[in-house]
Write a protein that holds these residues in place. Sequence first.
Motif, PDB file in Angstrom:
ATOM      1  N   HIS A 183       0.814  -1.213   0.000  1.00 59.33           N
ATOM      2  CA  HIS A 183       0.000   0.000   0.000  1.00 59.33           C
ATOM      3  C   HIS A 183       0.849   1.265   0.000  1.00 59.33           C
ATOM      4  N   SER A 184       2.129   1.126   0.326  1.00 57.76           N
ATOM      5  CA  SER A 184       3.011   2.284   0.451  1.00 57.76           C
ATOM      6  C   SER A 184       4.005   2.329  -0.705  1.00 57.76           C
ATOM      7  N   ILE A 185       4.169   3.510  -1.272  1.00 57.73           N
ATOM      8  CA  ILE A 185       5.145   3.696  -2.342  1.00 57.73           C
ATOM      9  C   ILE A 185       6.538   3.910  -1.772  1.00 57.73           C
ATOM     10  N   ILE A 186       6.627   4.684  -0.704  1.00 58.36           N
ATOM     11  CA  ILE A 186       7.918   4.994  -0.085  1.00 58.36           C
ATOM     12  C   ILE A 186       8.301   3.863   0.869  1.00 58.36           C
ATOM     13  N   PRO A 187       9.485   3.299   0.738  1.00 56.68           N
ATOM     14  CA  PRO A 187       9.910   2.198   1.625  1.00 56.68           C
ATOM     15  C   PRO A 187      10.054   2.662   3.068  1.00 56.68           C
ATOM     16  N   SER A 188       9.730   1.745   3.992  1.00 56.00           N
ATOM     17  CA  SER A 188       9.944   2.047   5.414  1.00 56.00           C
ATOM     18  C   SER A 188      11.426   2.045   5.747  1.00 56.00           C
ATOM     19  N   SER A 189      12.186   1.221   5.053  1.00 55.62           N
ATOM     20  CA  SER A 189      13.645   1.210   5.171  1.00 55.62           C
ATOM     21  C   SER A 189      14.227   1.007   3.777  1.00 55.62           C
ATOM     22  N   TRP A 190      15.277   1.741   3.478  1.00 61.42           N
ATOM     23  CA  TRP A 190      15.831   1.732   2.124  1.00 61.42           C
ATOM     24  C   TRP A 190      16.889   0.633   1.996  1.00 61.42           C
ATOM     25  N   HIS A 191      16.822  -0.074   0.860  1.00 63.06           N
ATOM     26  CA  HIS A 191      17.755  -1.168   0.599  1.00 63.06           C
ATOM     27  C   HIS A 191      18.317  -1.045  -0.819  1.00 63.06           C
ATOM     28  N   PRO A 192      19.236  -0.124  -1.029  1.00 63.21           N
ATOM     29  CA  PRO A 192      19.843   0.022  -2.367  1.00 63.21           C
ATOM     30  C   PRO A 192      20.680  -1.183  -2.779  1.00 63.21           C
ATOM     31  N   GLU A 193      20.978  -2.065  -1.822  1.00 67.27           N
ATOM     32  CA  GLU A 193      21.757  -3.264  -2.164  1.00 67.27           C
ATOM     33  C   GLU A 193      20.992  -4.195  -3.095  1.00 67.27           C
ATOM     34  N   ASN A 194      19.667  -3.951  -3.263  1.00 69.25           N
ATOM     35  CA  ASN A 194      18.895  -4.749  -4.228  1.00 69.25           C
ATOM     36  C   ASN A 194      19.485  -4.626  -5.624  1.00 69.25           C
ATOM     37  N   TYR A 195      19.971  -3.437  -5.946  1.00 71.28           N
ATOM     38  CA  TYR A 195      20.565  -3.220  -7.273  1.00 71.28           C
ATOM     39  C   TYR A 195      21.892  -3.977  -7.398  1.00 71.28           C
ATOM     40  N   ILE A 196      22.635  -4.042  -6.310  1.00 69.91           N
ATOM     41  CA  ILE A 196      23.907  -4.775  -6.344  1.00 69.91           C
ATOM     42  C   ILE A 196      23.651  -6.270  -6.481  1.00 69.91           C
ATOM     43  N   GLU A 197      22.683  -6.772  -5.711  1.00 73.67           N
ATOM     44  CA  GLU A 197      22.350  -8.193  -5.777  1.00 73.67           C
ATOM     45  C   GLU A 197      21.785  -8.559  -7.139  1.00 73.67           C
ATOM     46  N   GLY A 198      20.937  -7.698  -7.662  1.00 75.28           N
ATOM     47  CA  GLY A 198      20.350  -7.986  -8.969  1.00 75.28           C
ATOM     48  C   GLY A 198      21.366  -7.947 -10.088  1.00 75.28           C
ATOM     49  N   TRP A 199      22.315  -7.014  -9.991  1.00 77.41           N
ATOM     50  CA  TRP A 199      23.324  -6.869 -11.048  1.00 77.41           C
ATOM     51  C   TRP A 199      24.256  -8.081 -11.110  1.00 77.41           C
ATOM     52  N   LYS A 200      24.367  -8.804 -10.011  1.00 75.61           N
ATOM     53  CA  LYS A 200      25.223  -9.995  -9.995  1.00 75.61           C
ATOM     54  C   LYS A 200      24.689 -11.088 -10.918  1.00 75.61           C
ATOM     55  N   GLY A 201      23.370 -11.096 -11.128  1.00 75.82           N
ATOM     56  CA  GLY A 201      22.786 -12.056 -12.053  1.00 75.82           C
ATOM     57  C   GLY A 201      22.697 -13.451 -11.485  1.00 75.82           C
ATOM     58  N   PHE A 202      22.912 -14.455 -12.363  1.00 74.57           N
ATOM     59  CA  PHE A 202      22.726 -15.843 -11.978  1.00 74.57           C
ATOM     60  C   PHE A 202      23.853 -16.694 -12.551  1.00 74.57           C
ATOM     61  N   GLY A 203      24.283 -17.683 -11.779  1.00 75.43           N
ATOM     62  CA  GLY A 203      25.250 -18.660 -12.275  1.00 75.43           C
ATOM     63  C   GLY A 203      26.515 -18.053 -12.856  1.00 75.43           C
ATOM     64  N   GLY A 204      26.956 -16.946 -12.260  1.00 73.34           N
ATOM     65  CA  GLY A 204      28.163 -16.301 -12.760  1.00 73.34           C
ATOM     66  C   GLY A 204      27.943 -15.415 -13.968  1.00 73.34           C
TER      67      GLY A 204
END
Length: 281
Positions: free
Chosen positions: A48-69
């Motif tokens: 229901h909320s657009i603004i995060p209660s706590s910010w986690h910019p590490e999502n971009y780092i984790e996502g950029w790592k991809g899969f299986g190398g």
Amino acid sequence: MDGKWQKRLKKFSQHFIIIVLIVIMLYPLVWMIGSSFKESSKIFVEAHSIIPSSWHPENYIEGWKGFGGISFFTFFKNSFFIVIVTTIGSIISSTFIAYGLARVKFRGKKFWFAMMMMTMMLPFEMVMIPQYIMFNNFDMINTYWPLILPNFFGVPFFIFLIMQFIRTIPIELDEAAKMDGCNTFSIFFRIIVPLVTPAMMTAAIFSFYWSWSDFMGPLIYISKPELYPVSVALKLFSDPDNLTNWGAMFAMSTLSLVPVFIVFFIFQRYIVEGISTSGLK
């Protein structure tokens, strides 16, 4: 109520409706961007909320790592290769065909034009299996050829768009060029191409967007993860057997929109010129 207040009320109503529609259309995009900074386990809890209660910019780092190398840099590189080659092929071939249908006289021109227009009515599901069988016989599965090669034979919508644009160009320009010694190809490159640039750029924008967001084509023809474009790679985040990393998925989905927005905002003026034909002035 006098006429002045009626005009103000009408103007206010129009602006209010436009603002409401803009909010409705932009809300999913804003929600996705906000969710890309949320903790993965709380995304749907705090839906229901657009603004995060706590910010986690590490999502971009984790996502950029991809899969299986395989990092998302590889997926972006694959997408850019497919999109650039596809766009170049579709625009060059469509412009040539549009010029032939609009200016060159040959037997059966109306028939071939009608056949081309009819192909626009065929859904992809109808040609999907025959195309797969054909490319499989050509040993082109798990390559980019099935995604790229058809565009080098013209795209019906682009052909029609550029053809209608060419028809607005006075035929007297062709005749004057012929009197100066130009042949058909010289007229095409020296007269037609510079004047239809707005229509070509409009087609290029559509081609970029369609190729970038194409999901079904790569899913059918490509099974090697290292060859996946971004559209298919995003699906790998969803794992029914394990915990889905929604935060990384939304982060990479947000990044995947950046090239589309950049291309649109840089070349958006060509869309207006391509439709209004103001480039002929």
